[in-house]
Design a protein around this motif. Structure first.
Motif, PDB file in Angstrom:
ATOM      1  N   UNK A  22       0.844  -1.218   0.000  1.00  0.00           N
ATOM      2  CA  UNK A  22       0.000   0.000   0.000  1.00  0.00           C
ATOM      3  C   UNK A  22       0.866   1.251   0.000  1.00  0.00           C
ATOM      4  N   UNK A  23       1.855   1.245   0.879  1.00  0.00           N
ATOM      5  CA  UNK A  23       2.697   2.452   1.003  1.00  0.00           C
ATOM      6  C   UNK A  23       3.540   2.642  -0.258  1.00  0.00           C
ATOM      7  N   UNK A  24       4.017   1.539  -0.834  1.00  0.00           N
ATOM      8  CA  UNK A  24       4.799   1.672  -2.076  1.00  0.00           C
ATOM      9  C   UNK A  24       3.951   2.331  -3.163  1.00  0.00           C
ATOM     10  N   UNK A  25       2.677   1.939  -3.263  1.00  0.00           N
ATOM     11  CA  UNK A  25       1.806   2.552  -4.280  1.00  0.00           C
ATOM     12  C   UNK A  25       1.687   4.053  -4.010  1.00  0.00           C
ATOM     13  N   UNK A  26       1.419   4.395  -2.752  1.00  0.00           N
ATOM     14  CA  UNK A  26       1.241   5.821  -2.415  1.00  0.00           C
ATOM     15  C   UNK A  26       2.512   6.615  -2.731  1.00  0.00           C
ATOM     16  N   UNK A  27       3.663   6.069  -2.366  1.00  0.00           N
ATOM     17  CA  UNK A  27       4.931   6.761  -2.663  1.00  0.00           C
ATOM     18  C   UNK A  27       5.095   6.924  -4.175  1.00  0.00           C
ATOM     19  N   UNK A  28       4.777   5.890  -4.928  1.00  0.00           N
ATOM     20  CA  UNK A  28       4.918   5.981  -6.386  1.00  0.00           C
ATOM     21  C   UNK A  28       3.966   7.014  -6.972  1.00  0.00           C
ATOM     22  N   UNK A  29       2.714   7.008  -6.485  1.00  0.00           N
ATOM     23  CA  UNK A  29       1.749   7.979  -7.007  1.00  0.00           C
ATOM     24  C   UNK A  29       2.242   9.403  -6.756  1.00  0.00           C
ATOM     25  N   UNK A  30       2.879   9.576  -5.613  1.00  0.00           N
ATOM     26  CA  UNK A  30       3.353  10.921  -5.252  1.00  0.00           C
ATOM     27  C   UNK A  30       4.786  11.177  -5.731  1.00  0.00           C
ATOM     28  N   UNK A  31       5.322  10.212  -6.440  1.00  0.00           N
ATOM     29  CA  UNK A  31       6.667  10.329  -7.028  1.00  0.00           C
ATOM     30  C   UNK A  31       7.719  10.628  -5.969  1.00  0.00           C
ATOM     31  N   UNK A  32       7.644   9.862  -4.885  1.00  0.00           N
ATOM     32  CA  UNK A  32       8.654   9.959  -3.826  1.00  0.00           C
ATOM     33  C   UNK A  32       9.483   8.684  -3.878  1.00  0.00           C
ATOM     34  N   UNK A  33      10.708   8.745  -4.371  1.00  0.00           N
ATOM     35  CA  UNK A  33      11.532   7.538  -4.444  1.00  0.00           C
ATOM     36  C   UNK A  33      12.237   7.279  -3.107  1.00  0.00           C
TER      37      UNK A  33
END
Ligand SMILES: N[C@@H](CCC(=O)N[C@@H](CS)C(=O)NCC(=O)O)C(=O)O
Length: 222
Positions: A22-33
């Motif tokens: 879940x968190x990986x998706x959110x980080x990706x959506x927000x473009x936070x690597x």
């Protein structure tokens, strides 16, 4: 899908963890690597129980996000935090009913389905009650079936449902649904009784933020 690591953020996770997914998706959506920090949930009895990790997350669970000197656990708390510190794109609608509906879907998964199927619960069923692998898989399918049936009814009968769970952009609801469906596939649950869930899953997985977050695409995948 992302470039250089953002030194502000680190995420403790495990490729198969759906809460970390879940968190990986959110980080990706927000473009936070975020820098990935791997916690192997099985090796040596589980690295989540190591003393060093317990100081990061006393619950001995993944995920944990590090940001700005803080360690934040609980995937939904992490995602709402990310939504506040990096608001674009928003993962919650901007009006109260929409927010409540998205949280209703997310909590139905994260609070009612997922905990019953968590590793420590499955290990307790095995070690305390002697429940074998097929019966434990049946347990998992039972609780997912129970939760998915309700979600299918909710989503199929609502005009708020779009290409995603709420409208035509991803929200916290999809961020929870897609990893739970991945868990369902792992225990070979037939998803055909829930066509709306399957349709949303197919659409979400065509989005690079979801696809890149899949367990099989993580560096620690086995
Ligand atoms: N409610 C928590 C659940 C976290 C959780 O259950 N994580 C699992 C992996 S999905 C875990 O770390 N399990 C380790 C264990 O059961 O020992 C969240 O949303 O972050």
């Amino acid at each position: 899908m992302t470039s250089a690591i953002d030194p502000e953020f680190a995420l403790y996770g495990y490729f198969r963890s759906s809460a970390a997914f879940r968190v990986r998706i959110a980080l990706n959506l927000k473009r936070i690597p975020a820098e990935p920090r791997f916690v192997h949930l099985l090796r040596g009895g589980g690295e989540q129980h190591a003393a060093a990790y317990k100081t990061v997350n006393p619950q001995e669970l993944v995920p944990t996000l590090l940001h700005d000197g803080h360690a934040i656990a609980q995937s939904l708390a992490i995602i709402e935090y990310l939504d506040e510190v990096r608001p674009e794109p928003p993962l919650l609608p901007d009006e109260p009913f929409g927010r409540a509906r998205v949280r209703q879907i997310a909590y139905a998964i994260a609070c009612d389905i997922h905990p019953l199927n968590n590793l420590r619960v499955l290990l307790y069923l095995r070690d305390r009650f002697g429940i074998d692998d097929p019966a434990r898989a049946d347990w998992q399918r039972h609780w997912m079936t129970n939760g998915f049936a309700a979600l299918e009814t909710l989503l199929a009968n609502s005009q708020q449902t779009g290409t995603y769970c709420h409208g035509d952009a991803p929200t916290l609801a999809d961020v929870c649904l897609i990893p739970q469906l991945a868990n369902a596939r792992r225990v070979e649950l037939d998803l055909s009784p829930w066509p709306t869930l399957a349709r949303i899953e197919a659409h979400a997985l065509s989005h690079p933020a979801f696809e890149a977050a899949l367990p099989k695409n993580q560096p620690d995948a086995e």
